[in-house]
Design an enzyme around this catalytic site. Structure first.
Site, short mmCIF file in Angstrom:
data_model
loop_
_atom_site.label_atom_id
_atom_site.label_comp_id
_atom_site.label_asym_id
_atom_site.label_seq_id
_atom_site.Cartn_x
_atom_site.Cartn_y
_atom_site.Cartn_z
CG ASP A 33 -35.76 -7.50 -29.53
OD1 ASP A 33 -36.23 -8.63 -29.71
OD2 ASP A 33 -36.35 -6.46 -29.87
N GLY A 67 -37.36 -2.61 -34.97
CA GLY A 67 -37.49 -3.93 -35.56
C GLY A 67 -36.77 -4.95 -34.70
#
Length: 301
Positions: free
Chosen positions: A245, A37
């Site tokens: 990320d 995620g």
């Protein structure tokens, strides 16, 4: 403090001889489950970078180990809610040739309501940062609540979709985009020069600063007429999953420490360069000490 309302997924990896055909039952070589995620990855990266981050998320009660992993890394998980519904998860097939096929289920990540957003924003102080991606639902309500609370908003519109174009992006102080996302937002061809993309984003959102990440072409920061460029590091990538990320988490940690913007870019770029030399997403994120040593190495002198 930075608050990150973001997805927490479980990534289920199956190594298979070939991608499953319709009607076929196929035995896998191996199986592995890991934390995933974009939201969880970015919180994990920021914590490993030494930043103060509180994750806002929803996770199936049976998967509390994922919350525990974030906590062990230094993420404040006070507001990670364990719920009686499936966690967000991905079913990932990887065949012997490296091809993959993925089924993504948003699960608990799409269970947010205005009530959730109002309650979460009330736990933050005016001037705190809120980091958001596009893997959770009810983003218009979230951005409005955050603006009313006086939070500074950093937005990473990934995965990009037309719904992003309808969001009140002018509420954001900082935007993290890659080439494709920048082109989509600015209404320009993806092949446009970086400077053209930056100009297009400035025309669309003149009051919003932008970090444009371009992989092997480096990264840019823009705010008004101010621009800074960070060259890419000469490394041989093994797996680029999660590189963006990692970059975002380390950039926000450096910004929290009030480093100069060129230093924020360099810190983030070196972290991402280390990460792409390792397989995986969450598992590839380096520690702050590793990045500091990389920055201080003779090759960077």
């Amino acid at each position: 403090m930075l608050h990150n309302l973001g997805s927490i997924n479980l990534d289920h990896f199956y190594r298979v001889p070939h991608l499953v055909h319709p009607g076929e039952t196929l035995a896998s070589h191996s199986y592995q489950v890991g934390l995933g995620g974009k939201g969880a990855n970015q919180s994990l990266a920021m914590a490993l970078a030494g930043g103060q981050v509180c994750h806002w998320g929803r996770l199936g009660r049976q998967d509390g180990w994922a919350r525990d992993r974030l906590a062990r890394a230094g993420v404040d998980v006070t507001h990670v809610e364990l719920v009686d519904e499936p966690s967000g998860h991905a079913i990932i097939q990887v065949d012997d040739h490296g091809e993959n096929a993925i089924i993504l289920c948003p699960g608990a990540n799409h269970g947010f309501t205005r009530r959730h957003h109002e309650a979460l924003c009330e736990t933050a102080r005016p001037g705190d940062w809120l980091l958001v991606q596009n893997e959770c639902n009810a983003l218009p309500e979230l951005l409005e609540c955050a603006r009313q609370q006086g939070l500074a908003i950093a937005f990473n519109p990934a995965p990009m979709s037309d719904t992003v174009l309808a969001l009140p992006l002018e509420a954001c102080q900082l935007l993290f985009v890659n080439r494709g996302e920048a082109a989509w937002l600015a209404g320009l061809p993806e092949t446009s020069d970086a400077r053209v993309l930056l100009e297009g984003l400035h025309a669309r959102l003149p009051a919003t600063a932008t970090v444009l990440t371009l992989g092997r072409e480096g990264a840019w920061y823009q705010s008004g007429s101010e621009r800074h460029f960070q060259p890419a590091l000469p490394v041989a990538p093994v797996d680029t999953t999660g590189a963006g990320d990692t970059f975002i988490g380390f950039f926000m940690a450096a910004l929290q420490e009030q480093r100069s913007l060129p230093d924020c870019l360099a810190f983030a770029a070196h972290a991402a360069a280390l990460g792409v030399q390792r397989p995986g997403a969450a598992d590839s994120i380096p520690s702050r000490d590793e990045v500091e040593r990389f920055l201080a190495s003779p090759s960077n002198a």
